[in-house]
Design an enzyme around this catalytic site. Structure first.
Site, PDB file in Angstrom:
ATOM      1  N   GLU A  48       0.834  -1.219   0.000  1.00 50.07           N
ATOM      2  CA  GLU A  48       0.000   0.000   0.000  1.00 50.07           C
ATOM      3  C   GLU A  48       0.862   1.260   0.000  1.00 50.07           C
ATOM      4  OE1 GLU A  48      -3.184   0.300  -0.467  1.00 50.07           O
ATOM      5  OE2 GLU A  48      -3.689  -1.814  -0.375  1.00 50.07           O
ATOM      6  N   ASN A  52       1.300   3.891  -3.149  1.00 49.98           N
ATOM      7  CA  ASN A  52       1.007   5.323  -2.983  1.00 49.98           C
ATOM      8  C   ASN A  52       2.133   6.187  -3.545  1.00 49.98           C
ATOM      9  OD1 ASN A  52      -1.460   4.960  -1.817  1.00 49.98           O
ATOM     10  ND2 ASN A  52      -0.826   5.442   0.264  1.00 49.98           N
ATOM     11  N   ARG A 106      -9.631   4.205  -7.054  1.00 49.64           N
ATOM     12  CA  ARG A 106      -8.957   4.082  -5.763  1.00 49.64           C
ATOM     13  C   ARG A 106     -10.027   4.143  -4.688  1.00 49.64           C
ATOM     14  NH1 ARG A 106      -4.426   1.863  -5.908  1.00 49.64           N
ATOM     15  NH2 ARG A 106      -4.158   1.757  -8.139  1.00 49.64           N
TER      16      ARG A 106
HETATM   17  N1  ATP Z   1       3.218   9.055  -1.122  1.00 51.84           N
HETATM   18  C1  ATP Z   1       2.221   9.904  -1.348  1.00 51.84           C
HETATM   19  N2  ATP Z   1       2.449  11.073  -2.023  1.00 51.84           N
HETATM   20  C2  ATP Z   1       1.439  11.945  -2.270  1.00 51.84           C
HETATM   21  N3  ATP Z   1       0.154  11.753  -1.875  1.00 51.84           N
HETATM   22  C3  ATP Z   1      -0.133  10.620  -1.213  1.00 51.84           C
HETATM   23  C4  ATP Z   1       0.859   9.637  -0.909  1.00 51.84           C
HETATM   24  N4  ATP Z   1       0.277   8.623  -0.226  1.00 51.84           N
HETATM   25  C5  ATP Z   1      -1.013   8.960  -0.102  1.00 51.84           C
HETATM   26  N5  ATP Z   1      -1.285  10.160  -0.688  1.00 51.84           N
HETATM   27  C6  ATP Z   1      -2.591  10.857  -0.698  1.00 51.84           C
HETATM   28  O1  ATP Z   1      -3.387  10.318   0.348  1.00 51.84           O
HETATM   29  C7  ATP Z   1      -4.626   9.823  -0.185  1.00 51.84           C
HETATM   30  C8  ATP Z   1      -5.067   8.618   0.621  1.00 51.84           C
HETATM   31  O2  ATP Z   1      -4.163   7.503   0.421  1.00 51.84           O
HETATM   32  P1  ATP Z   1      -4.740   6.028   0.582  1.00 51.84           P
HETATM   33  O3  ATP Z   1      -3.648   5.084   0.267  1.00 51.84           O
HETATM   34  O4  ATP Z   1      -5.394   5.914   1.909  1.00 51.84           O
HETATM   35  O5  ATP Z   1      -5.882   5.957  -0.521  1.00 51.84           O
HETATM   36  P2  ATP Z   1      -5.738   5.841  -2.113  1.00 51.84           P
HETATM   37  O6  ATP Z   1      -4.325   5.552  -2.489  1.00 51.84           O
HETATM   38  O7  ATP Z   1      -6.339   7.062  -2.704  1.00 51.84           O
HETATM   39  O8  ATP Z   1      -6.669   4.577  -2.431  1.00 51.84           O
HETATM   40  P3  ATP Z   1      -6.279   3.029  -2.219  1.00 51.84           P
HETATM   41  O9  ATP Z   1      -5.006   2.992  -1.417  1.00 51.84           O
HETATM   42  O10 ATP Z   1      -7.435   2.435  -1.487  1.00 51.84           O
HETATM   43  O11 ATP Z   1      -6.099   2.492  -3.600  1.00 51.84           O
HETATM   44  C9  ATP Z   1      -4.343   9.550  -1.642  1.00 51.84           C
HETATM   45  O12 ATP Z   1      -5.528   9.598  -2.431  1.00 51.84           O
HETATM   46  C10 ATP Z   1      -3.361  10.679  -2.005  1.00 51.84           C
HETATM   47  O13 ATP Z   1      -4.033  11.885  -2.250  1.00 51.84           O
HETATM   48 MG    MG Z   2      -3.264   4.028  -1.580  1.00 56.40          MG
END
Ligand code: ATP
Ligand code: MG
Length: 146
Positions: A48, A52, A106
């Site tokens: 995960e 990200n 997502r």
């Molecule tokens: N490394 C990162 N750099 C920039 N933004 C990030 C990063 N990690 C997370 N985010 C932001 O935080 C939000 C939430 O992350 P999260 O992993 O909980 O959900 P997601 O990636 O959108 O969906 P999923 O992980 O369920 O596929 C993301 O939509 C993004 O905007």
């Molecule tokens: Mg994610």
């Protein structure tokens, strides 16, 4: 802290490296004799965080993902970082179902999954500089190991 063992990985932020990263971290933790469920939890949390960095931090453009892992007694320490775009509001980003990419199907559950599978999880992020996810988990201490 003086760790019993440490390792670092630096790799391109491309989706093929997501499987490599989760297996590498799980393999590093094997010395702690993890239960099968713990291996799955570690792999999923790493997956995960790395996903990200690939998808959000670099928006699928070029970049490097860094992983540092440490072991101390029965505990695994993981830091996963990128030098990507950073997060506007970490507290909001960590809320279940919050996503900035709903169009890519997502679900906004990555941080929630990391939190539930690891004992401790913290996110540090600076706009335009990057993001670091810091996680800890006690491994191999469960009685019903297997
Ligand atoms: N490394 C990162 N750099 C920039 N933004 C990030 C990063 N990690 C997370 N985010 C932001 O935080 C939000 C939430 O992350 P999260 O992993 O909980 O959900 P997601 O990636 O959108 O969906 P999923 O992980 O369920 O596929 C993301 O939509 C993004 O905007
Ligand atoms: Mg994610």
């Amino acid at each position: 802290m003086i760790y019993d063992n440490e390792m670092t990985l630096n790799f391109r932020a491309v989706s093929t490296n997501e499987a490599f990263a989760r297996v590498a971290v799980a393999a590093f933790a094997l010395v702690l004799d993890p239960a099968v469920s713990e291996i799955t939890e570690i792999k999923t949390a790493v997956s995960e965080a790395v996903t990200n960095s690939i998808i959000h931090a670099y928006d699928s453009s070029e970049g490097i993902v860094h992983i540092w892992c440490g072991l101390k007694d029965n505990r695994l320490y993981i830091e996963i970082s990128d030098s990507g775009k950073g997060i506007d509001d970490v507290q909001t980003a960590m809320e279940p179902l919050f996503t900035t990419k709903p169009e890519q199907e997502r679900s906004g559950l990555g941080f929630t999954i990391m939190q539930s599978f690891m004992d401790k999880m913290e996110v540090f992020s600076e706009k335009g500089k990057g993001t670091k996810v810091v996680m800890e988990k006690s491994v191999g201490v469960c009685e019903n190991n297997g």
